[in-house]
Design an enzyme around this catalytic site. Structure first.
Site, PDB file in Angstrom:
ATOM      1  CG  HIS A   1      -2.563  -6.922   7.547  1.00 37.08           C
ATOM      2  ND1 HIS A   1      -1.641  -6.272   6.768  1.00 37.08           N
ATOM      3  CD2 HIS A   1      -3.518  -6.016   7.816  1.00 37.08           C
ATOM      4  CE1 HIS A   1      -2.011  -5.022   6.572  1.00 37.08           C
ATOM      5  NE2 HIS A   1      -3.153  -4.836   7.206  1.00 37.08           N
TER       6      HIS A   1
ATOM      7  CG  ASP B   1      -4.771  -1.738  14.700  1.00 37.14           C
ATOM      8  OD1 ASP B   1      -3.701  -1.577  15.317  1.00 37.14           O
ATOM      9  OD2 ASP B   1      -4.834  -1.889  13.462  1.00 37.14           O
TER      10      ASP B   1
ATOM     11  CG  HIS C   1      -2.530   1.877  12.962  1.00 39.90           C
ATOM     12  ND1 HIS C   1      -1.773   2.696  12.171  1.00 39.90           N
ATOM     13  CD2 HIS C   1      -3.046   0.939  12.139  1.00 39.90           C
ATOM     14  CE1 HIS C   1      -1.839   2.274  10.919  1.00 39.90           C
ATOM     15  NE2 HIS C   1      -2.602   1.195  10.870  1.00 39.90           N
TER      16      HIS C   1
ATOM     17  CD  GLU D   1      -1.240  -3.757  10.442  1.00 35.90           C
ATOM     18  OE1 GLU D   1      -2.238  -4.394  10.821  1.00 35.90           O
ATOM     19  OE2 GLU D   1      -1.281  -2.575  10.109  1.00 35.90           O
TER      20      GLU D   1
ATOM     21  CG  HIS E   1     -11.994  -3.211  10.310  1.00 34.38           C
ATOM     22  ND1 HIS E   1     -11.007  -2.410   9.810  1.00 34.38           N
ATOM     23  CD2 HIS E   1     -11.408  -4.396  10.578  1.00 34.38           C
ATOM     24  CE1 HIS E   1      -9.872  -3.076   9.776  1.00 34.38           C
ATOM     25  NE2 HIS E   1     -10.091  -4.290  10.226  1.00 34.38           N
TER      26      HIS E   1
ATOM     27  CD  GLU F   1      -7.419  -6.570   9.494  1.00 35.68           C
ATOM     28  OE1 GLU F   1      -6.243  -6.882   9.249  1.00 35.68           O
ATOM     29  OE2 GLU F   1      -7.774  -5.409   9.743  1.00 35.68           O
TER      30      GLU F   1
ATOM     31  CG  ASN G   1      -2.150   0.830   1.065  1.00 35.71           C
ATOM     32  OD1 ASN G   1      -2.414   1.352  -0.019  1.00 35.71           O
ATOM     33  ND2 ASN G   1      -2.934   0.957   2.128  1.00 35.71           N
TER      34      ASN G   1
ATOM     35  CD1 TRP H   1      -1.918   7.842  10.168  1.00 36.56           C
ATOM     36  CD2 TRP H   1      -1.401   5.880   9.228  1.00 36.56           C
ATOM     37  NE1 TRP H   1      -3.072   7.307   9.667  1.00 36.56           N
ATOM     38  CE2 TRP H   1      -2.798   6.096   9.092  1.00 36.56           C
ATOM     39  CE3 TRP H   1      -0.858   4.699   8.727  1.00 36.56           C
ATOM     40  CZ2 TRP H   1      -3.647   5.185   8.456  1.00 36.56           C
ATOM     41  CZ3 TRP H   1      -1.687   3.796   8.101  1.00 36.56           C
ATOM     42  CH2 TRP H   1      -3.075   4.053   7.971  1.00 36.56           C
TER      43      TRP H   1
ATOM     44  CG  ASP I   1      -3.708  -2.430   2.589  1.00 38.42           C
ATOM     45  OD1 ASP I   1      -4.599  -2.110   3.398  1.00 38.42           O
ATOM     46  OD2 ASP I   1      -2.592  -2.845   2.943  1.00 38.42           O
TER      47      ASP I   1
ATOM     48  CE1 TYR J   1      -5.635   2.390  10.765  1.00 34.59           C
ATOM     49  CE2 TYR J   1      -6.381   1.739  12.954  1.00 34.59           C
ATOM     50  CZ  TYR J   1      -6.047   1.416  11.654  1.00 34.59           C
ATOM     51  OH  TYR J   1      -6.160   0.118  11.234  1.00 34.59           O
TER      52      TYR J   1
ATOM     53  NE  ARG K   1      -9.810  -2.332  13.406  1.00 32.41           N
ATOM     54  CZ  ARG K   1      -8.920  -1.656  12.665  1.00 32.41           C
ATOM     55  NH1 ARG K   1      -7.713  -2.144  12.460  1.00 32.41           N
ATOM     56  NH2 ARG K   1      -9.234  -0.515  12.102  1.00 32.41           N
TER      57      ARG K   1
HETATM   58  C1  GCO Z   1      -5.310  -3.345   9.984  1.00 32.62           C
HETATM   59  C2  GCO Z   1      -4.293  -2.381   9.504  1.00 32.62           C
HETATM   60  C3  GCO Z   1      -4.683  -1.552   8.345  1.00 32.62           C
HETATM   61  C4  GCO Z   1      -3.446  -0.760   7.877  1.00 32.62           C
HETATM   62  C5  GCO Z   1      -3.353  -0.791   6.389  1.00 32.62           C
HETATM   63  C6  GCO Z   1      -2.136  -0.058   5.887  1.00 32.62           C
HETATM   64  O1  GCO Z   1      -5.159  -3.788  11.107  1.00 32.62           O
HETATM   65  O2  GCO Z   1      -6.197  -3.671   9.224  1.00 32.62           O
HETATM   66  O3  GCO Z   1      -3.728  -1.666  10.571  1.00 32.62           O
HETATM   67  O4  GCO Z   1      -5.782  -0.743   8.603  1.00 32.62           O
HETATM   68  O5  GCO Z   1      -3.475   0.529   8.348  1.00 32.62           O
HETATM   69  O6  GCO Z   1      -3.343  -2.116   5.969  1.00 32.62           O
HETATM   70  O7  GCO Z   1      -1.984  -0.268   4.531  1.00 32.62           O
HETATM   71 MG    MG Z   2      -3.535  -3.128  12.181  1.00 28.48          MG
END
Ligand code: GCO
Ligand code: MG
Length: 418
Positions: free
Chosen positions: A328, A226, A228, A278, A138, A355, A53, A418, A332, A175, A163
């Protein structure tokens, strides 16, 4: 006797397996995907996903310019040898670009070999350990109430695990939170969107969110969250401890794991299960995390970590330490990765969860597949290979569109994760 030159001469059925073409297909049906298509002399086609991505064209070029010329004429059945050739042979090991490119070749070859055997891919790995793979969706919202409503919608659809992320009061954009009615998709602009971040604000809202979710939905639904990579180890330890009463399935990416020992601090303070990985692309990124039992779920997945051949090794190593898989599966990762992952999930003994963010209808149309959802689980199909193909005519109607992931800054303007 070998004179050291590669063995390009193949005989009999090996001749049928000879790779005669390999092509990179870049398409953007709602979001960018990079796909490798390999074809053998006997006309068997295998597909591998190579999507990274925000850095898609780097992998496309790595494949097109540096890998494809090495594939032509080789035996598609020598999956292990080709993996070692691409990994050791490049001299420059590891890294997301290299490992995504290797993954694309590896998955395409597993697809081919399974099709030659006329078997679904899971059968080539050792057969089913389970019928369906538990998945989580999600739920997100602008506040706690909206997030809870969204969790309810997932439960009504049959999900057994969800999630949950909610907007952080005082931050203009958080996020994981969708804008308007559109599904959440982080890579939204040509250059990175600048977002603001405050860990102290975030640490206040998250325990309140999960307290409310348990009140609204009881204890049977599995809940995940998450982080992140936004917290320091001690902040992550605080959150993990605050969340203990709500019995999360896992807290994901609580802190960046470049320094794997960071997780020792979280573990010392909390029994909330931890998931990470991930962004990893090799077993070496998680060797200490796994061998010291600092995590409970490893999220490293097929496309970014060298394909089935490498992730199988990683999963076996994790199994020795009671660490389960939790691949993951954001949008993407193309349906090709999802198909391969579901075959892997059906087989892997130490499976935890998968996921699943829904792909857009445009993406589903470009990548026809035979996996399906029922009663909280995703099931891979029974067609030979990984069960995902590509409609190239349709793919050609969606040209590449440059998009990058956002960045985050602290209140004083300095860069953060991020
Ligand atoms: C998740 C991930 C995604 C990422 C993304 C980045 O747990 O699904 O954190 O949301 O941010 O795959 O390309
Ligand atoms: Mg994640």
């Amino acid at each position: 006797m070998s004179d050291g030159t590669p063995q390009m001469q193949v005989e009999g059925s090996a001749r049928d397996r000879q790779i005669v073409s390999a092509r990179v297909i870049v398409t953007c049906p709602g979001r960018n995907f990079v796909t490798l298509r390999i074809e053998t002399r006997s006309g068997i086609v295998g597909l591998g996903d190579a999507t990274l991505n925000g850095r898609e064209l780097a992998v496309a070029s790595y494949l097109q310019d540096h890998v494809v010329p090495n594939l032509i004429g080789r035996d598609a059945g020598r999956i292990e040898d080709l993996w070692q050739f691409l990994y050791r042979g490049a001299y420059w090991r590891r890294g997301p670009v290299t490992m995504s490119a290797i993954a694309a070749v590896d998955v395409a070859l597993w697809d081919i070999v399974a099709k030659l055997a006329k078997l679904p891919l899971y059968q080539m790995l050792g057969g089913r350990s389970r019928e369906g793979a538990l998945v989580y969706g999600h739920a997100n919202g602008r506040d706690i109430a909206e997030t809870s409503d969204e969790v309810r919608r997932y439960i009504e659809k049959g999900f057994l695990a969800v999630r949950a992320q909610c907007a952080v009061p005082g931050l203009p954009k958080t996020y994981g939170i969708a804008v308007g009615a559109k599904a959440y998709e982080p890579a939204e602009s040509e250059l990175p969107l600048e977002t603001a971040w405050s860990t102290s604000k975030y640490l206040q809202i998250v325990p309140k969110l999960f307290e409310q979710l348990r009140v609204d939905h009881g204890n049977d639904i599995e809940l995940l969250h998450d982080g992140h990579h936004r917290m320091t180890p001690i902040e992550a330890a605080r959150l993990a401890r605050d969340l203990e009463p709500y019995r999360l399935f896992w807290l994901e990416d609580a802190t960046p794991a470049e320094n794997q020992r960071s997780f020792e601090i979280i573990r010392r303070h909390s029994v909330t299960p931890l998931a990470v990985g991930e962004v990893f692309n090799s077993i070496w990124d998680c060797k200490h995390l796994i061998s010291e039992q600092l995590i409970d779920y490893i999220r490293t997945t097929i496309v970014h970590a060298g394909g089935i051949t490498h992730v199988r090794r990683l999963a076996d190593f994790a199994g020795l330490h009671q660490v389960r898989t939790g691949f993951h599966g954001a949008t993407d990762l193309s349906p090709v990765t999802m198909g391969a992952a579901l075959h892997f999930d059906s087989w892997v003994p130490n499976f935890g969860i998968q996921e699943w963010m829904f792909h857009s209808q445009e993406t589903e149309d470009v990548f026809p597949h035979d996996y399906f959802f029922r009663d909280g689980r995703l099931f891979c199909g029974e067609s030979p290979g990984h069960g995902v193909s590509i409609d190239e005519k349709l793919a050609a109607r969606y040209p590449y569109s440059p998009r990058q992931l956002p960045v985050a800054r602290l209140p004083d303007g300095s860069m953060w994760d991020w």
